[in-house]
Design a protein around this motif. Sequence first.
Motif, PDB file in Angstrom:
ATOM      1  N   HIS A 164     -50.299  23.928  -2.340  1.00 42.31           N
ATOM      2  CA  HIS A 164     -50.617  25.086  -3.170  1.00 42.31           C
ATOM      3  C   HIS A 164     -49.350  25.871  -3.464  1.00 42.31           C
ATOM      4  O   HIS A 164     -48.296  25.616  -2.873  1.00 42.31           O
ATOM      5  CB  HIS A 164     -51.674  25.976  -2.498  1.00 42.31           C
ATOM      6  CG  HIS A 164     -51.240  26.552  -1.177  1.00 42.31           C
ATOM      7  ND1 HIS A 164     -51.501  25.933   0.022  1.00 42.31           N
ATOM      8  CD2 HIS A 164     -50.546  27.691  -0.864  1.00 42.31           C
ATOM      9  CE1 HIS A 164     -51.016  26.651   1.012  1.00 42.31           C
ATOM     10  NE2 HIS A 164     -50.416  27.721   0.507  1.00 42.31           N
ATOM     11  N   THR A 168     -52.860  30.516 -12.623  1.00 47.07           N
ATOM     12  CA  THR A 168     -53.431  31.540 -11.744  1.00 47.07           C
ATOM     13  C   THR A 168     -53.341  32.918 -12.392  1.00 47.07           C
ATOM     14  O   THR A 168     -54.315  33.683 -12.396  1.00 47.07           O
ATOM     15  CB  THR A 168     -52.689  31.553 -10.395  1.00 47.07           C
ATOM     16  OG1 THR A 168     -52.823  30.278  -9.766  1.00 47.07           O
ATOM     17  CG2 THR A 168     -53.261  32.631  -9.471  1.00 47.07           C
ATOM     18  N   SER A 190     -52.182  30.260  -4.098  1.00 49.86           N
ATOM     19  CA  SER A 190     -53.104  29.698  -5.092  1.00 49.86           C
ATOM     20  C   SER A 190     -54.135  28.803  -4.414  1.00 49.86           C
ATOM     21  O   SER A 190     -54.069  28.554  -3.201  1.00 49.86           O
ATOM     22  CB  SER A 190     -52.340  28.871  -6.126  1.00 49.86           C
ATOM     23  OG  SER A 190     -51.930  27.631  -5.548  1.00 49.86           O
TER      24      SER A 190
END
Length: 323
Positions: A132, A171, A250
């Motif tokens: 991530h 995001t 994220s």
Amino acid sequence: MRNSCCEKSTNRTFSLILLACLMFLMLSTSNAHAHDTHKEHKLVIGVVSNKAKTYLRQTYPLAIYLSEHLEKFGINSVEVRVNGSQEQMGEWLQSGEVDIVTETIFSALTLQKEYGAKMELLRWEKGVDQYHSVFFTHQESGIDNLNDLKGKVIAFEDKGSTSSYFIPVATLINNEFKLNKLRSVQDTVKHDEIGYVFVKDQLIRASEKSISSWVYRKQVDAGVFSNHDWEDPAIVPPSYKRKLKVIHRSIPVPRSIILYSPRLTGPIKEEITSVLLNAHKTANGKSALEAFQETKKFEPLNERSELFTPIEKLHEIVVETIY
């Protein structure tokens, strides 16, 4: 009599020329057929990168391992094709010039959507199945969350990076933030926007460490790269880390994807899948996987929908907004 001899000589010359032409045509046809046969019996693995020597060395052992298990299909040679253009690799996949490609998830989704490539397997690259993005800033920045990034400047690696561009941009857009690409870190940013720069646009020799250095030295307000980069002391030295802090992580995404050409079908496709899925169970297979960027194993992508489904939605957001 002289005319008759000349006529016979001319006929013999014509016959020899005709015979030579026929032999040339037969040889040309034979060579063309041999070339086609060779092409039909070659396995080609593609990699999108500008580091050809590195990826050729890393990928070739896996190509050899695959070819050894595909002899019953007439595979007698292998090729690793490295190219820095995603579009070129997509065209090769579409045409069947390349059989298999390994890519990060955002690029894989693009190759699937635009060129009909088939995402088949999840690759455990460097021993992990997922990763991530980590947003971080200086402890003295006064930034504690994504909302505090308004009016600030964030550093990404380059526009081809999944963890240091696509995921963080997706995001931010998904959270309704406005983004503005800057020409330099000195550019003014509007109070309701988040400005960003690519370190590889600003520096001749840029890397993930350039991002942590910039944040540490307060040249930019925030940076972002993968959680594996964050934990790597070569990228974030302990002296840096003591002064930095994570403000957001994220969603996790698949580490790496194996795609097939839409022309790769039938028993040979099934055999390739079987060989890859079982490679980690044999000594030779483990050796080939280790050389291939420390790959631990492969597994069916359709069994990991919890990783794939969320990032597919973020990919759609990025495509609609940026492209």
